[in-house]
Design a protein around this motif. Structure first.
Motif, PDB file in Angstrom:
ATOM      1  N   LEU A 384       0.705  -1.095   0.362  1.00 35.10           N
ATOM      2  CA  LEU A 384      -0.153   0.076   0.164  1.00 35.10           C
ATOM      3  C   LEU A 384       0.636   1.022  -0.156  1.00 35.10           C
ATOM      4  O   LEU A 384       0.498   2.205  -0.436  1.00 35.10           O
ATOM      5  N   TRP A 389      -1.650   3.600  -2.980  1.00 38.96           N
ATOM      6  CA  TRP A 389      -3.381   3.827  -3.015  1.00 38.96           C
ATOM      7  C   TRP A 389      -3.860   4.666  -1.698  1.00 38.96           C
ATOM      8  O   TRP A 389      -4.556   5.445  -1.717  1.00 38.96           O
ATOM      9  N   PHE A 474      -6.605  -0.612  -5.765  1.00 40.92           N
ATOM     10  CA  PHE A 474      -5.929  -0.201  -4.650  1.00 40.92           C
ATOM     11  C   PHE A 474      -5.734  -0.974  -3.871  1.00 40.92           C
ATOM     12  O   PHE A 474      -4.532  -0.592  -2.852  1.00 40.92           O
ATOM     13  N   PHE A 475      -6.626  -1.284  -3.106  1.00 44.23           N
ATOM     14  CA  PHE A 475      -6.861  -1.140  -1.428  1.00 44.23           C
ATOM     15  C   PHE A 475      -6.437  -3.188  -1.316  1.00 44.23           C
ATOM     16  O   PHE A 475      -5.907  -3.835  -0.698  1.00 44.23           O
TER      17      PHE A 475
END
Length: 544
Positions: A384, A389, A474-475
Motif C-alpha cells: 500500500l 493507494w 488499489f486496496f
C-alpha cells in the motif's frame, strides 16, 4: 408501557396488528398499533434501509427475565413465527429487526442488575461475566474500575451481544486480538427454551459458530464470560491521541505512515495505530431534521446520549505501545511522526491500558444524524505504500470532505491489524469463526448524506468499489467484508463468499445452524447462514 412517543407533529398512521401480545410475559410488549411502537421500532439502520427491507416487527418485546424469553420462544414455535434479536446497539443493515409476521426481542434493559456485570479472579487470571444488555461505554467503564482491559471497539452505544458475536474489532487488534478471542463461555437460551452454557471444550462446533458465524441466528445469547488483562502486567504503556485540522497533505503524510506499518510483516506486536477522518459537524447539528435528529432530541432514552460537542473537519490519530517484557522499549520516533504540536493533543501519555482504552472511545451514538452509504473493506496487501493507494484514498476522501456544502459527510477509519507478530493474525484457528485473519488492514469509509443526495453518495461508494477492490484494485484484490460492517446484498446465503474464508467454513456453519435452529425460529430475515439441508428454492423458510 412507557411514555408516549410522537415522532411527527402530524398523527401517526395506525398499523394493523398481525399478532397479539403474549400471555404471561411481564416485560413491555409493543404492537404496531401502539402509540409507543414507532420509537421502539427505530434503530440505527432505520433511516438508511427503511425502503430496502422490512424493519417493522409484528411485535416488539422487552423481556424482564429469562422466563419471558422462554415464553416468547415457545409462542414463536407454536405460531410458526421467527424471532429477531436486538441487544440495543446498531446493526448497519438492520439485521437485528424483522417484518410484520415476526417478533423482535429487545434485550437492552433485560439484564442490568449488579449480578449481570461481575469481575472475578482465579489465580493469576482475571475474568468478567457480562450481559448483552450493557453498552460498550458501560462495559469499558466497569473494566476501568477494576484496572483491567480487553480489546473492543470504539462506538460507545454498541451493545455487547452483537459486538462479541461479530468479533469486537478495535484499537488493540494487533497487540491483543479481538474481544471475541477472549471469550471462555457463552450463556444462551436455545430453540427449545433450554438454558445452556457453551464452551470450546464441551461444544466446539456451537462455540465456533456463535463467535463469528451467523449472529443472532443460533439462539438467545444472554451473558458471556471473558478473560481480561490486568494493568499491573503491562506497566509503562503509552498512548497518543492527536487531533489534526483536516488537510489533504497532512492526511497523505499520516496515511503514508499507516501504509508503511501495514507493509512491514515484521512490525512489532507492541504497536497499534488507527486513523479516523471526519467531516465537520457544524453544518448539521440541530439543523437537518429527519428521523435520526428527531430521535436524538425528543427521545435520548431510545437514541442514546452524545458526549462530543461540535467538531471541525479533522483527522484523529490513535496510537499506542504496550510492553510485553521488561526489556521492551518504545520507539518514540514512531510516536513523534504522528504528533500535532500546532493544534490540540495531550502528548504521548504513560497511562494504564484501562485508562487508554477509555480515551479511544467515540462518545456519540452515531457520527452524523443522517442516512449513510457504508463500506468496510479488508485487505492482505503489503504494497500500500508503493502502489498508489495513499494518493487514491486521499483523493476519494477529499472529494467529500473538501467542499463546504455538498450535503455529504465523511466518516472514515483505517487501522492496521496484520503482520506475523500480530495477535489478530496469530489467533486464527483459535476455535472461533471470525474470518479473514490474514488481513493486514481494515478500512471503513462511510458517506452520510441528506436524503436527496442518496444517489450521489451511492455513486461515490460505487467508484470506491470499482477502483479500490478487484484484480487491479488499489486496496484489495478480493472483496472481503465483515459482519459488523455489512453492506450490499441482504441475502447472506447469496453473498457468503464476501464474509467467510471459504465454502468449507460456510458449510460447517450451515451444519451448526441446523442443530441450533432446526425450525427456523431464529431466522427472521435473509441475513443469516442458511441451515444445512434447505434447498436454495425454499425462500419462505427464511421468513423475511
Amino acid at each position: 408501557m412507557g411514555a408516549a412517543i410522537s415522532l411527527s407533529s402530524s398523527p401517526q398512521p395506525r398499523l394493523r396488528d398481525s399478532m397479539a401480545t403474549i400471555q404471561g410475559v411481564t416485560g413491555n410488549q409493543f404492537l404496531p398499533s401502539s402509540k409507543d411502537y414507532p420509537g421502539w421500532q427505530y434503530q440505527y439502520a432505520t433511516s438508511t434501509h427503511e425502503f430496502d427491507h422490512d424493519m417493522s416487527p409484528g411485535l416488539i418485546i422487552q423481556p424482564k427475565s429469562k422466563e419471558d424469553i422462554k415464553l416468547v420462544i415457545a409462542y414463536a414455535k407454536a405460531q410458526k413465527k421467527a424471532i429477531a434479536i436486538r441487544t440495543g446497539g446498531h446493526q448497519y443493515s438492520g439485521a437485528s429487526s424483522t417484518g410484520k409476521e415476526n417478533i423482535q426481542i429487545d434485550l437492552r434493559t433485560t439484564f442490568r442488575t449488579p449480578q449481570d456485570l461481575s469481575y472475578f479472579e482465579n489465580g493469576a487470571k482475571s475474568y468478567v461475566r457480562a450481559s448483552v444488555s450493557h453498552s460498550l461505554g458501560e462495559f469499558n467503564a466497569y473494566l476501568g474500575t477494576h484496572k483491567v482491559f480487553v480489546p473492543h471497539g470504539q462506538c460507545v452505544e454498541v451493545h455487547l451481544g452483537g459486538h462479541v458475536q461479530t468479533g469486537g474489532y478495535g484499537q488493540l487488534g494487533r497487540s491483543f486480538g479481538l474481544l471475541g478471542d477472549h471469550v471462555v463461555s457463552l450463556e444462551i437460551i436455545d430453540h427449545a427454551g433450554n438454558e445452556k452454557e457453551i464452551t470450546k471444550t464441551a461444544d466446539p462446533e456451537l462455540f465456533y459458530a456463535w463467535l463469528g458465524g451467523s449472529p443472532g441466528n443460533l439462539g438467545v445469547l444472554t451473558h458471556f464470560s471473558i478473560e481480561v488483562h490486568r494493568d499491573s502486567d503491562y506497566v509503562g504503556s503509552l498512548g497518543l491521541r492527536a487531533l489534526h485540522l483536516y488537510n489533504p497533505q497532512k492526511l497523505r503524510e499520516l496515511l503514508g505512515y499507516l501504509a508503511e506499518m501495514n507493509d512491514n510483516p515484521d512490525f512489532p506486536r507492541n504497536y497499534d495505530l488507527c486513523i479516523s477522518i471526519l467531516s465537520a459537524s457544524f453544518d448539521i447539528l440541530g439543523l437537518m431534521g429527519g428521523l435520526d435528529n428527531k430521535m436524538e432530541i425528543e427521545h435520548p432514552e431510545i437514541f442514546g446520549n452524545d458526549g462530543n460537542p461540535a467538531w471541525p473537519r479533522m483527522i484523529v490519530v490513535y496510537a499506542q505501545w504496550v510492553p510485553f517484557s521488561k526489556t521492551d522499549k518504545p520507539d518514540m520516533a514512531w510516536f513523534n511522526r504522528l504528533r500535532n504540536d500546532n493544534w490540540f493533543e495531550g502528548g504521548v501519555e504513560k497511562k494504564p491500558m484501562s485508562e487508554l482504552t477509555a480515551k479511544w472511545i467515540f462518545r456519540n451514538t452515531r457520527e452524523f444524524d443522517m442516512p449513510y452509504v457504508k463500506r468496510t473493506y479488508l485487505t492482505t496487501s503489503t504494497n500500500l505504500s508503493k502502489n498508489g493507494w495513499v494518493d487514491w484514498v486521499v483523493g476519494r476522501m477529499d472529494e467529500i470532505v473538501a467542499p463546504i456544502n455538498n450535503d455529504q459527510w465523511l466518516s472514515a477509519q483505517l487501522q492496521v491489524f496484520g503482520g506475523k507478530n500480530s495477535m489478530f493474525t496469530k489467533n486464527a484457528d483459535n476455535g472461533t469463526a471470525y474470518s479473514w485473519r490474514d488481513s493486514t488492514m481494515c478500512m471503513t469509509i462511510d458517506n452520510f448524506h441528506k436524503p436527496d443526495k442518496k444517489r450521489d453518495a451511492e455513486r461515490w461508494g460505487q467508484v470506491n468499489d470499482a477502483q479500490g477492490i478487484g484484480a487491479k484494485g488499489f486496496f484489495s484484490t478480493q472483496d472481503r467484508r465483515v459482519l459488523w460492517g455489512s453492506y450490499g446484498s441482504f441475502d447472506l446465503h447469496e453473498s457468503w463468499k464476501y464474509y467467510y474464508d471459504n465454502k468449507e467454513q460456510y458449510e460447517r456453519l450451515r451444519r451448526a445452524r441446523k442443530v441450533a435452529d432446526p425450525d427456523g425460529t431464529f431466522t427472521p430475515n435473509t441475513f443469516a447462514v442458511k441451515r444445512a439441508g434447505l434447498s436454495d428454492s425454499v425462500k419462505s423458510l427464511f421468513r423475511s
